[in-house]
Write a protein that holds these residues in place. Sequence first.
Motif, short mmCIF file in Angstrom:
data_model
loop_
_atom_site.label_atom_id
_atom_site.label_comp_id
_atom_site.label_asym_id
_atom_site.label_seq_id
_atom_site.Cartn_x
_atom_site.Cartn_y
_atom_site.Cartn_z
N ALA A 161 8.81 65.48 70.26
CA ALA A 161 9.20 65.07 71.60
C ALA A 161 10.67 65.39 71.84
CB ALA A 161 8.94 63.58 71.79
N LEU A 162 11.50 65.09 70.83
CA LEU A 162 12.93 65.41 70.93
C LEU A 162 13.10 66.91 71.16
CD1 LEU A 162 14.71 63.34 68.14
CD2 LEU A 162 15.13 63.29 70.62
N ASP A 163 12.36 67.66 70.41
CA ASP A 163 12.41 69.11 70.49
C ASP A 163 12.03 69.57 71.90
OD1 ASP A 163 12.89 71.53 69.17
OD2 ASP A 163 10.71 71.92 69.17
N ALA A 164 10.98 68.95 72.44
CA ALA A 164 10.50 69.34 73.75
C ALA A 164 11.57 69.04 74.81
CB ALA A 164 9.21 68.59 74.08
N VAL A 165 12.26 67.91 74.62
CA VAL A 165 13.26 67.53 75.62
C VAL A 165 14.50 68.42 75.53
CG1 VAL A 165 14.81 65.68 76.39
CG2 VAL A 165 12.46 65.18 75.68
#
Length: 638
Positions: free
Chosen positions: A127-131
């Motif tokens: 999720a961090l990566d996606a953001v």
Amino acid sequence: MNRHFNISGYTPVGDLAVVSICVVMIVLIIFSYVRKTRSFRIFLGIIGLLILAANVDVAFYSILSADRPELHSLAGGMHCAFHGLLYLVFLCYVAYILEVTRLDRRRRRIYMALSLGIFAVGMALDALDAVNGVKLRVVGGSLEFQGRDVFMYGYLAFVGLIAVLMFQVRNRLYKRVMLGFYGTMAVSFIILVMQARFGQTSFTVLTFLYPVIAMFYILHSSPYDARLGTIDSRALEDMVRLNYENNIEFVFMSLYLRDFDEEGKPLPEEVQAAVRRFSVSFFKGATLFQPGKGHMILLYTKRRNPDYEKRIQRIMEAFDQEYQRLGYEYKIVIGESIGEISRKNEYVSFIHNVHRGMAPNTVYRVGEKDVEWFNRQEYILKQLEDIYVKGDLDDPRVLVYCQPVFNTRNGRFDTAEALMRLELEQTGMVYPDQFIPLAEQNGYIHMLTEIILHKTCKAVKALIGEGYILSRVSVNVSAIELKENAFCDDIIRIIHRSSLSGESIAIELTESRNESDFMLMRDKIAELKELGIKFYLDDFGTGYSNMERIMALPFDIIKFDRSLVTASGDSERSRQIVGALANMFSDMNYSVLYEGVEKDSDEAMCRNMRATYLQGYKYSRPVPIEKLREYLDRGDAA
Ligand code: C2E
Ligand code: CA
Ligand code: CA
């Protein structure tokens, strides 16, 4: 670590394959009868997740290739969801392995906690990566999606966890099943390496499908007999369990065809056709099971067949016509679901037990009584097994009863027949017809013979020691026991143990129709006769009575069955035949013994038919062997 997804390295082929294969599996599940267990539900869950994952993957790449930058942030979310679904598939694998191998609760919890941990951490990183990290850019003319490859860590963590788990449960699964799974995992791994080698990303989801196919094939298939449409008894048990859990009442109809109860004797085409027709045309939603060779069970619910009684009548009429045409020997058992049998899931052995008491070509409707009888038989069988396992020659549960035999030559009871009874805690006295067949079928009979012989030898030794005149006591031996290699040694050892001479013991055998059994019998009799053991041909006149073979065996005494005595009492013609047979045996130096002498008139008649020995209720019912004293003479008193 950064990773570039080259969109040109993706085609939806792999994902479409996943979706279509999953759909095919669902179709197969609907139309085959598959065990609806917990592991099966997890398995269905995995299929659902794979279909979703494949669709999300297709959507993700479609968005990327649509060249609409405003959707690119959506792509990041999609990518994240895709990874989440694959993590969940891993999680289900773990749950599945735990379920199938029935690992203890503590370890189950640990594995589930670890899986959830990997899932949570993996999702958070993703999720961090996606953001933060998702970018798209054009590199060398082709569009690239750039993100940190956090998924790979989660992936490897799950693979590691499953490897450890598989290692831990290695002894809990049938080896071939295990190898099946390792094999499919190896294939998945090879595909992943190949796709990386060719800069491909199309087949990732597909590699998750292989273990699912393995599960389907190895653990959740219940293949039909394609021609008959039957499934095996494991499936029957599942159906019973399902009905029992859901309080569904059902009816079962069992057909047993003895002629085909043998390996390599398939049902003839015309019988198959009849069975197929019967299984579909009379009841709604009926399932046909084949728990054994020549044995079929049709099961249907009462709910869907409220008029089942009428239908049973109709199917029986149709069956009768079929029987007139085909003429194979049958036994039919019909019954309604019985709570107790369902709970124990024992319909097959229950029906087998009912068969035992049935005459050929009969139909039997089971009731409460049969359940009681079945439970009793089960109990007796357990006790027999216990007697066998303990191997105690003095086992108090095995009793020797004795029936004195009258000797017409000297007017004394100087021989007797040993007859076995069981004395069991829950049933009290059990008679031979209730346990000898069970003991024979389950391989316990020889142990019983050893016990009875041992106890008889001890008692005879004591009686002779006390001065009683007792020439010998005969012990019944079943023909199948002769197949035991150590048969003669066992008999000799037991007789010698009580330092008794072989002459004090006799063995009663019945005729066998089988040629190899006959040869076996001849050899064993010859070996034991050397010790002075006498041999009786038991139940003469009930079976086959092949004179040539009887003469070829060195019997000493022919026991004319009770039915011959009864028949002789009823008709002059029978008396002539039996008398002629007795003359023939006597002239050939056999002694003739009549069984079942009940009345004075029986005795007079048998005496006129060359009787040497008389045995029957007229003299005595079988009594405990100690009570034989009341019938015997003492040497010193004579
Ligand atoms: P069998 O060897 O033919 O034994 C004779 C049976 O007839 C005995 O039944 C006996 O009680 C019964 N009988 C004796 N006299 C009369 C009579 O006057 N009228 C009537 N109606 N019956 C009479 P039991 O003790 O119930 O034994 C039944 C069968 O069980 C025996 O038949 C034998 O085949 C088998 N059996 C008994 N003990 C043993 C054993 O130790 N080993 C083996 N293998 N079989 C045994
Ligand atoms: Ca006998
Ligand atoms: Ca007999």
